[in-house]
Design a protein around this motif. Structure first.
Motif: not given
Ligand SMILES: [Zn+2]
Length: 508
Positions: A273, A315, A319, A322-323, A328, A332, A336, A339-340, A377
């Motif tokens: 990512d 950003d 994510k 990447t998925y 991922q 995942w 992610q 978490a943000q 974020t």
């Protein structure tokens, strides 16, 4: 690697260049020698070193590394060089004609050259604005570059090649946005849709600890989704420069046809990512950009309220892609995003500053955030919620991808960047309904983000009330989040479940 790049059609030529650069790394003095020759100089010419580097929104002191300035006319006579201010040098030549201005740059950047210049015994790296001055009145004139390297050194840059270790650019902004890796390194490569990608591994003693083929395959996978989403790119080749050594900075920096990542020389890099983020910038910020981020004024901070979009939305896609690349899992991806949410909600600055203020004021912060509010974020989460709002408004026929494609068509170079208020209008155009209230709440107010909108795509978000018990927000002793969750709602309506699938798999 130069061999791979040199195999491409020559897309530019020396003929149009009027500003000629010559670059010579000097490992013995850990410096670079740069010479700039103007074909027909004015009686007075001013050369400036940039005060900042696009992509890192902080003023830099590149001028402190410049020394040994000299100027000569076409006959080799020395000309007077006068310092005008800390970043400007003036050369006067009675007869005009050909003038060469040269200087050295000390290559001792503690970030190993990430934002600046590093020259070592077996290699050198330079970030364009730290190494190359510009002629103040000639930023849009054609440029060519000749690089003179010690024996056995290679060159890696995504700049248009025009010959052996010779390159060209259409103007200073393009020229400075091509970092250059010199020396001994390993190169891998792959093609996607006819576009050549190179991966350069720059390791201590030229020995990478990772499986370079496996890491290259991961980079290939994460490079596919953005290229397909935008249905093309503005770059003709793309270069990943991986610095497998960390100085005082670890992370990545984007460029128009390249990115540089600095990470430890470990057995598994798994950049995923981080790589997807820097790569996505080749569209979002290098092409789709605030109006004052290209063409650039390098002399002072360039403030925009829209870094939340340039960085945060980038950003978000790092994510998603990447998925989508298959590297991922769905779990995942949701982890992610959760978490943000936690990171934003655990902060206090969000209660007093909008993300737009945070974007504008980052020059006084650390370049990433103001207080504990990061425009990365909150911007990521704003992008996530806008994506859900567009899916809802269009009954699943459009996503944030449609907004990105529209903005790319409208603003890709040489078109101008977007105005400060233009994003909201473009969002409304794509959604087909007025989402201004959602936009204003997320971007221009300090109210909490409207997480409830995620229920439109079947997601249930739980965010604890931060006023109830702030201590709970720090997480449990095991490190697991307390009170936070982001889950597919088993009780979601069939419509919401359908929109969730459209969100996850996109519509292409
Ligand atoms: Zn970024």
């Amino acid at each position: 690697m130069s061999r791979l790049l040199l195999g491409l059609p020559l897309l530019a030529s020396f003929a149009s260049a009027t500003v000629h650069y010559k670059l010579t790394p000097l490992p013995s003095s850990k410096s670079l020698l740069v010479a700039i020759t103007l074909d027909s100089a004015n009686a007075s010419e001013t050369f400036k070193i940039p005060g900042w580097s696009p992509g890192y929104y902080q003023m830099a002191d590149y001028q402190k590394k410049v020394y040994d300035t000299k100027a000569t006319d076409s006959a080799g006579n020395l000309l007077t060089v006068r310092k005008l201010d800390s970043r400007s040098w003036n050369v006067e030549s009675a007869n005009g004609g050909k003038v060469t201005f040269s200087y050295k740059v000390q290559g001792d950047d503690p970030g190993l050259g990430f934002f600046a210049v590093k020259v070592q015994d077996d290699k050198a790296f330079l970030n364009g604005p730290a190494a190359f001055m510009y002629s103040a009145d000639r930023k849009t004139e054609g440029i060519d570059l000749k690089i003179q390297t010690p024996a056995g050194w290679e060159v890696a840059t995504a700049m248009d090649p025009v010959g052996d270790h010779s390159y060209s650019a259409s103007g200073y902004d393009e020229f400075a946005d091509h970092p250059i890796q010199l020396g001994k390194f390993q190169t891998k490569g792959f093609m996607i849709d006819g576009i050549p990608f190179s991966v350069v591994f720059v390791a201590p003693n030229n020995t990478a600890a990772c499986d370079m083929d496996a890491e290259t395959e991961r980079l290939r996978k994460v490079s596919v989704p953005a290229l397909h989403m935008f249905r093309g790119a503005s770059f003709r080749r793309y270069l990943y420069i991986l610095h497998l050594e960390v100085g005082n900075f670890s992370g990545g920096l984007e460029h128009r046809a390249c990115n540089v990542q600095a990470v430890a020389n470990s057995a598994q890099l798994h950049l995923d990512d981080l790589a997807a983020h820097e790569y996505f910038h080749a569209w979002n910020v290098k092409q789709i950009r605030p109006a004052n981020l290209g063409p650039f004024d390098y002399t002072q901070p360039q403030r925009t309220g829209n870094l939340w979009f340039a960085e945060g939305v980038t950003d978000y896609y790092s994510k998603l892609h990447t998925y989508q690349s298959g590297i991922q899992s769905e779990a995942w991806l949701k982890g992610q995003l959760l978490a943000q949410i936690q990171e934003l909600q655990n902060g206090q600055t969000r209660k007093v500053k909008t993300v737009e203020d945070c974007s504008r004021e980052c020059w006084e912060g650390d370049g990433f955030s103001v207080g504990d509010l990061s425009y990365y974020t909150k911007g990521l989460l704003a992008g996530f919620i806008l994506d859900a709002a567009i899916l809802d408004a269009t009954n699943g026929s459009k996503t944030l991808d449609d907004l990105m494609r529209l903005l790319y068509l409208q603003h890709k170079l040489p078109n101008p960047g977007y105005g400060e208020d233009e994003l909201r209008n473009a969002i409304n155009d794509v959604a087909g309904v007025d989402l201004s209230d959602v936009y204003n709440r997320m971007i221009r107010s300090t109210q909490e983000l409207p997480y409830a909108l995620l229920s439109k795509i079947g997601l249930k978000v739980s965010v604890p009330d931060s006023t109830a018990n702030p201590l709970r927000l720090a997480g449990s002793r095991s490190g697991a989040p307390l009170g936070y969750s982001l889950e597919v709602d088993p009780n979601a309506t069939p419509r919401a479940k359908k929109l969730y699938q459209a969100w996850l798999h996109r519509l292409d």
